[in-house]
Design a protein around this motif. Structure first.
Motif, PDB file in Angstrom:
ATOM      1  N   MET A  41      -0.414  55.092 -53.066  1.00  0.00           N
ATOM      2  CA  MET A  41      -1.351  56.082 -52.516  1.00  0.00           C
ATOM      3  C   MET A  41      -0.830  56.736 -51.237  1.00  0.00           C
ATOM      4  N   PHE A  42       0.281  56.245 -50.745  1.00  0.00           N
ATOM      5  CA  PHE A  42       0.793  56.693 -49.452  1.00  0.00           C
ATOM      6  C   PHE A  42       2.141  57.387 -49.612  1.00  0.00           C
ATOM      7  N   PRO A  43       2.479  58.258 -48.651  1.00  0.00           N
ATOM      8  CA  PRO A  43       3.784  58.933 -48.715  1.00  0.00           C
ATOM      9  C   PRO A  43       4.923  57.947 -48.473  1.00  0.00           C
ATOM     10  N   SER A  44       6.107  58.312 -48.941  1.00  0.00           N
ATOM     11  CA  SER A  44       7.245  57.428 -48.724  1.00  0.00           C
ATOM     12  C   SER A  44       7.597  57.339 -47.241  1.00  0.00           C
ATOM     13  N   ASP A  45       7.488  58.452 -46.529  1.00  0.00           N
ATOM     14  CA  ASP A  45       7.707  58.447 -45.080  1.00  0.00           C
ATOM     15  C   ASP A  45       6.344  58.254 -44.414  1.00  0.00           C
ATOM     16  N   MET A  46       6.163  57.103 -43.815  1.00  0.00           N
ATOM     17  CA  MET A  46       4.860  56.728 -43.252  1.00  0.00           C
ATOM     18  C   MET A  46       4.670  57.152 -41.793  1.00  0.00           C
ATOM     19  N   THR A  47       5.610  57.856 -41.213  1.00  0.00           N
ATOM     20  CA  THR A  47       5.542  58.205 -39.792  1.00  0.00           C
ATOM     21  C   THR A  47       4.239  58.909 -39.435  1.00  0.00           C
ATOM     22  N   GLU A  48       3.916  59.974 -40.133  1.00  0.00           N
ATOM     23  CA  GLU A  48       2.682  60.723 -39.831  1.00  0.00           C
ATOM     24  C   GLU A  48       1.437  59.915 -40.167  1.00  0.00           C
ATOM     25  N   GLN A  49       1.507  59.171 -41.255  1.00  0.00           N
ATOM     26  CA  GLN A  49       0.361  58.350 -41.662  1.00  0.00           C
ATOM     27  C   GLN A  49       0.030  57.326 -40.586  1.00  0.00           C
ATOM     28  N   ARG A  50       1.051  56.706 -40.004  1.00  0.00           N
ATOM     29  CA  ARG A  50       0.818  55.721 -38.938  1.00  0.00           C
ATOM     30  C   ARG A  50       0.175  56.379 -37.726  1.00  0.00           C
ATOM     31  N   LYS A  51       0.606  57.578 -37.399  1.00  0.00           N
ATOM     32  CA  LYS A  51       0.011  58.308 -36.265  1.00  0.00           C
ATOM     33  C   LYS A  51      -1.449  58.645 -36.557  1.00  0.00           C
ATOM     34  N   LYS A  52      -1.729  59.073 -37.796  1.00  0.00           N
ATOM     35  CA  LYS A  52      -3.108  59.410 -38.173  1.00  0.00           C
ATOM     36  C   LYS A  52      -4.008  58.190 -38.097  1.00  0.00           C
ATOM     37  N   GLY A  85      -7.322  58.093 -54.392  1.00  0.00           N
ATOM     38  CA  GLY A  85      -7.397  56.956 -55.306  1.00  0.00           C
ATOM     39  C   GLY A  85      -8.042  55.717 -54.711  1.00  0.00           C
ATOM     40  N   ALA A  86      -8.568  55.818 -53.496  1.00  0.00           N
ATOM     41  CA  ALA A  86      -9.218  54.665 -52.866  1.00  0.00           C
ATOM     42  C   ALA A  86     -10.493  54.311 -53.621  1.00  0.00           C
ATOM     43  N   LYS A  87     -10.720  53.008 -53.718  1.00  0.00           N
ATOM     44  CA  LYS A  87     -11.909  52.486 -54.387  1.00  0.00           C
ATOM     45  C   LYS A  87     -12.659  51.570 -53.423  1.00  0.00           C
ATOM     46  N   PRO A  88     -13.927  51.312 -53.693  1.00  0.00           N
ATOM     47  CA  PRO A  88     -14.688  50.430 -52.786  1.00  0.00           C
ATOM     48  C   PRO A  88     -14.011  49.082 -52.543  1.00  0.00           C
ATOM     49  N   GLU A  89     -13.369  48.545 -53.565  1.00  0.00           N
ATOM     50  CA  GLU A  89     -12.743  47.234 -53.406  1.00  0.00           C
ATOM     51  C   GLU A  89     -11.511  47.256 -52.496  1.00  0.00           C
TER      52      GLU A  89
END
Length: 141
Positions: A41-52, A85-89
């Protein structure tokens, strides 16, 4: 959440903020270790995701005393997560990774009261987000 719990969350997050980049790496490493299926569910480069992640945590933590001010952004985020694609679980898994990361980052400052405050904060917010995204509240940590 009680006012004391809000204060504990805010004070403990202030201790993590200086190592926010490192904390975000630890969080995602833990998340992907415990729930490898969510990695896609996440990009291969997580740099921006970590900042977000750290930016959103800062907004939520700073807004805990006036939670109603944070809820519209949390609602929008929850609805976006459905598209990823996130689900409650997934919410309890994320909560567990977050609490684990905070425990590692805070060391001796991770007390039972701090753990309880963060659990309450995550439970409140994730329950709201699940309700907003899926139309039903569920326990999420």
């Amino acid at each position: 959440m009680t006012p004391d719990q809000v204060q504990l969350v805010q004070q403990s997050f202030a201790k993590v903020a200086p190592i926010s980049d490192q904390a975000a790496v630890i969080f995602y490493d833990r998340l992907f270790e415990t729930a490898p299926s969510v990695r896609a569910m996440f990009p291969s480069d997580m740099t921006e995701q970590r900042k977000k992640l750290m930016a959103m945590l800062a907004v939520v933590v700073n807004g805990l005393a006036k939670l109603e001010a944070v809820l519209p952004a949390a609602s929008a985020l929850a609805k976006r997560h459905v598209g990823y694609g996130a689900k409650p679980e997934h919410y309890p898994v994320v909560g567990s990774a977050l609490l684990w990361t905070l425990e590692k980052g805070l060391g001796d400052s991770w007390t039972p009261d701090v753990a309880e405050a963060w659990t309450a904060a995550y439970g409140t917010l994730s329950g709201f987000m699940i309700s907003e995204a899926y139309g039903r509240p569920e326990a999420a940590e």
